[in-house]
Design an enzyme around this catalytic site. Structure first.
Site, PDB file in Angstrom:
ATOM      1  CG  ASP A 217      -2.087   0.970   1.102  1.00 18.61           C
ATOM      2  OD1 ASP A 217      -2.554   1.202  -0.028  1.00 18.61           O
ATOM      3  OD2 ASP A 217      -2.533   1.505   2.133  1.00 18.61           O
ATOM      4  CB  SER A 241      -6.945   2.807   0.114  1.00 22.66           C
ATOM      5  OG  SER A 241      -5.599   3.197  -0.010  1.00 22.66           O
ATOM      6  CD  GLN A 291      -4.770   1.088  -3.121  1.00 21.27           C
ATOM      7  OE1 GLN A 291      -4.187   2.051  -3.592  1.00 21.27           O
ATOM      8  NE2 GLN A 291      -4.504   0.605  -1.921  1.00 21.27           N
TER       9      GLN A 291
END
Length: 299
Positions: A217, A241, A291
């Site tokens: 991430d 996110s 993502q």
């Protein structure tokens, strides 16, 4: 775990590594119920990679003999860095070859993340790798992300200087093409970053998977901003996110250099979609990541 009183930017690589290992060592407080520690000295919003890594560890500790091969997570609310996180594991399926788990991460009685993970008993099978690792300079030839931030302090706005000066991560990041935080210019929606945890850790494969989940991430979501000449410091940019998926293909060590090759095939409707492939230094593809994030230009 490192004492809260020690500023993070003053901690040694060994202390930062111990901090992350401790952070990912979720505590069993009841059957399928785990407590994830708060970040020592943390203030503000919980880093998404921390929640994913802790949730994966909780799921892994409810399995025996099977290894995680994929996870899909949705972020719902920002977590509070000053509070621990409770993880509830639901055993949806337990077969001879595969098992599935759901994990609900909670703070203050409200879910902040839902994650589904799948596990498989190790076995051999047909194999191929079509992906090729990009040809990039080795990590030893590149500056660390921390050094790049320190070098840029004089060019950033006063309100960001403390954050740049005190930035410190247990993950050693080496961007192949460092970004310009102050005056980003439009470019191709792709980037590559070498990464590894700062010092060696033990051989537990579950821990190495959790460290990769944490690090996945760190260098992904900004890829979708590259074509638009905006960045994290752009005053009108709002980022968060929305979801995160990881497929774990092959064994690896998170304390050895891994290359994170990212691209963004699409952005629109205040969302940016990002993909990542993670290679060992020898070119083995060990994980794939996807993502979608909020990428909103406010009025």
């Amino acid at each position: 775990m490192t004492d809260d009183a020690t500023p993070r930017h003053l901690r040694s690589p060994e202390q930062l590594t111990a901090m992350l290992v401790g952070l990912l060592d979720v505590e069993a407080i009841d059957t399928d119920l785990y407590l994830g520690a708060r970040l020592p000295g943390g203030r503000g919003r919980v880093f998404g990679g921390q929640v994913i890594g802790q949730a994966l560890q909780a799921a892994q500790r409810s399995t025996d003999g099977k290894a995680a091969h994929s996870l899909h997570a949705y972020f719902m609310r920002p977590g509070d860095d000053e509070r621990p996180i409770v993880f509830r594991v639901v055993r949806d399926f337990e077969g001879k070859s595969f098992a599935t788990r759901r994990v609900i991460a909670m703070q203050g009685g409200q879910p902040i993340l839902n994650m589904a993970a799948s596990f498989q008993m190790p076995e051999d099978g047909l194999s191929h790798q079509a992906a090729t690792m990009p040809q990039v300079p080795p990590p030893g030839a590149l500056a660390s992300d921390r050094d790049l931030r320190l070098a840029a302090i004089d060019s950033v706005a006063e309100r960001w200087r403390r954050a740049f000066r005190e930035w410190s991560s247990p993950i050693d990041l080496r961007p192949v093409e460092p970004r310009d935080w102050v005056r980003p210019v439009p470019g191709e929606p792709r980037q590559a970053t070498w990464f590894r945890i700062g010092t060696p850790i033990d051989d537990d494969p579950a821990l190495h998977r959790a460290v990769l989940a944490y690090a996945s991430d760190l260098a992904l979501m900004g890829t979708a901003m590259l074509p638009h000449g905006v960045g994290w410091l752009s005053h009108a940019m709002q980022n968060a996110s929305l979801d995160h998926a990881i497929w774990l293909h092959e064994p690896f060590r998170a304390d050895e250099w891994l290359l994170y090759a990212c691209d963004s095939p699409w952005a629109g409707h205040a969302r940016g979609f990002n993909r990542g492939q993670i290679f060992t230094a020898e070119g083995r593809l060990v994980a794939s990541v996807a993502q979608e994030g909020l990428m909103r230009m406010r009025e």
